[in-house]
Design an enzyme around this catalytic site. Structure first.
Site, PDB file in Angstrom:
ATOM      1  N   PRO A   2       0.805  -1.206   0.000  1.00 17.94           N
ATOM      2  CA  PRO A   2       0.000   0.000   0.000  1.00 17.94           C
ATOM      3  C   PRO A   2       0.845   1.265   0.000  1.00 17.94           C
ATOM      4  CG  PRO A   2      -0.228  -1.256   2.044  1.00 17.94           C
ATOM      5  CD  PRO A   2       0.982  -1.712   1.354  1.00 17.94           C
ATOM      6  N   GLU A   3       0.410   2.202  -0.779  1.00 16.33           N
ATOM      7  CA  GLU A   3       1.000   3.540  -0.787  1.00 16.33           C
ATOM      8  C   GLU A   3      -0.018   4.490  -0.144  1.00 16.33           C
ATOM      9  OE1 GLU A   3       2.656   4.537  -4.673  1.00 16.33           O
ATOM     10  OE2 GLU A   3       2.561   2.441  -5.255  1.00 16.33           O
ATOM     11  N   LYS A  58       3.006   6.427   4.687  1.00 18.70           N
ATOM     12  CA  LYS A  58       2.379   5.114   4.523  1.00 18.70           C
ATOM     13  C   LYS A  58       2.120   4.449   5.868  1.00 18.70           C
ATOM     14  CE  LYS A  58       5.009   4.711   0.259  1.00 18.70           C
ATOM     15  NZ  LYS A  58       6.189   4.077  -0.378  1.00 18.70           N
ATOM     16  N   HIS A  92      -1.222 -16.572   8.339  1.00 17.99           N
ATOM     17  CA  HIS A  92      -0.571 -15.281   8.145  1.00 17.99           C
ATOM     18  C   HIS A  92      -1.101 -14.205   9.086  1.00 17.99           C
ATOM     19  CE1 HIS A  92      -0.173 -17.319   4.093  1.00 17.99           C
ATOM     20  NE2 HIS A  92       1.067 -17.191   4.515  1.00 17.99           N
ATOM     21  N   ARG A 110       4.268 -11.890   3.736  1.00 16.51           N
ATOM     22  CA  ARG A 110       5.735 -11.808   3.693  1.00 16.51           C
ATOM     23  C   ARG A 110       6.361 -11.386   5.022  1.00 16.51           C
ATOM     24  NH1 ARG A 110       7.244  -8.956  -1.995  1.00 16.51           N
ATOM     25  NH2 ARG A 110       9.332  -9.613  -1.410  1.00 16.51           N
ATOM     26  N   ARG A 260      14.103  -0.605  -8.656  1.00 16.67           N
ATOM     27  CA  ARG A 260      12.644  -0.724  -8.814  1.00 16.67           C
ATOM     28  C   ARG A 260      12.256  -0.616 -10.270  1.00 16.67           C
ATOM     29  NH1 ARG A 260      10.153   0.844  -4.193  1.00 16.67           N
ATOM     30  NH2 ARG A 260       8.589  -0.625  -4.871  1.00 16.67           N
TER      31      ARG A 260
END
Length: 270
Positions: A2-3, A58, A92, A110, A260
């Site tokens: 998410p940004e 963020k 998770h 992750r 990136r």
DNA sequence: GACAACCTGACC
DNA sequence: GGTCAGGTTGTC
């Protein structure tokens, strides 16, 4: 993952559902995601009320009664979900908070995400928050230009640097540069002040439209209620390698900048 | 700057 | 088997 627009959407969702509720129990199921700068324990949250939920860059920030706060960063695959069905995925699930009428679950495949429990009065010393640059909405085009002009690296890397400007990530950096017609590799000394002021306007507009569309669900992102966003349908260049530029049909180019993926149109962006 | 690290899963 | 991923941090 998410940004700024995704975190803003989640912050609003959680605020609408959770403000005023009292914590019955907060617990880490996996302490690996607890940020090592914490100054309070999760058990300190018990009995406290959520007064406000805000966003900075963020980061999501929960403000509780009695001088307690919780800072969450979702990194790439983190999710904060209200009343999720935990039986569907407890592998998770790393943090869980039961409130009077709802519950809040933090999932992260992750395990890059982090949660820090601290005092409200210590938020200004938090190692990540304290270093963040300004929010794009809080500065004028001239101030943005001044900030950018002081730097020597390429404009895309400047936009991604949270200590220079808070909130942009890979999608919205690429989209803003496309909208402004600026090539991501350019260094600020090669970009006129007028064009940088236009870039600031592009950033604001892209972020506003993305927030209005509840963020981009390119891969994993879901809002606070488990719903996908819509902005992925409005993306012009991010992830569109070899596809036609919406403006001129030239195939979108992909290069690597700062490790990136970076996408741009070599004809529309000079 | 480039690059590896932190992790897991999806896809080729 | 290799590559890639909305992020950040630390090291040559």
């Amino acid at each position: 993952m998410p940004e700024l627009p995704e975190v803003e959407t989640i912050a609003r969702d959680l605020a609408s559902a959770l403000i005023g509720q009292k914590v019955l129990k907060a617990e880490f199921l996996n302490t690996a995601i607890r940020e090592n700068c914490y100054t309070r324990e999760e058990t300190d949250l018990n009995g406290k009320t959520i007064n406000r939920i805000s966003r900075r860059g963020k980061n999501l920030i929960f403000h509780f009664s009695e001088n307690l706060a919780m800072v969450c960063h979702l990194k790439m695959t983190g999710r904060l979900l209200v009343d999720s069905d935990r039986s569907r995925d407890n592998k998770h699930l790393h943090f869980f908070m039961r409130l009077d009428k709802s519950d809040l679950s933090f999932y992260d495949v992750r395990k890059f995400g982090r949660i820090c429990i601290t005092a409200e009065s210590e938020l200004n010393q938090h190692p990540r928050l304290s270093k963040l640059g300004p929010e794009p909405f809080d500065i004028t085009p001239a101030e943005f230009t001044d900030i950018v002009k002081r730097r020597s690296k390429s404009i895309k890397l400047i936009l991604l640097d949270q200590e220079i400007l808070a909130g942009l990530g890979n999608i919205y950096a690429d989209e803003s540069l496309y909208s402004a017609g600026i090539r991501p590799t350019l260094k600020p000394y090669r970009i006129s002040r007028a064009r940088l002021e236009i870039l600031h306007g592009s950033i604001i507009e892209v972020l506003d439209v993305a927030i209005g569309n509840r963020g981009s669900s390119v891969d994993d992102y879901l809002d606070g209620f488990g719903q996908a966003g819509n902005f992925q349908n409005l993306i012009k260049v991010y992830g569109k390698t070899d596809q036609a530029c919406p403006g001129c049909e030239t195939p979108i180019k992909r290069i690597i900048l700062g490790g990136r993926s970076t996408h741009y149109c070599m004809k529309c962006q000079k």
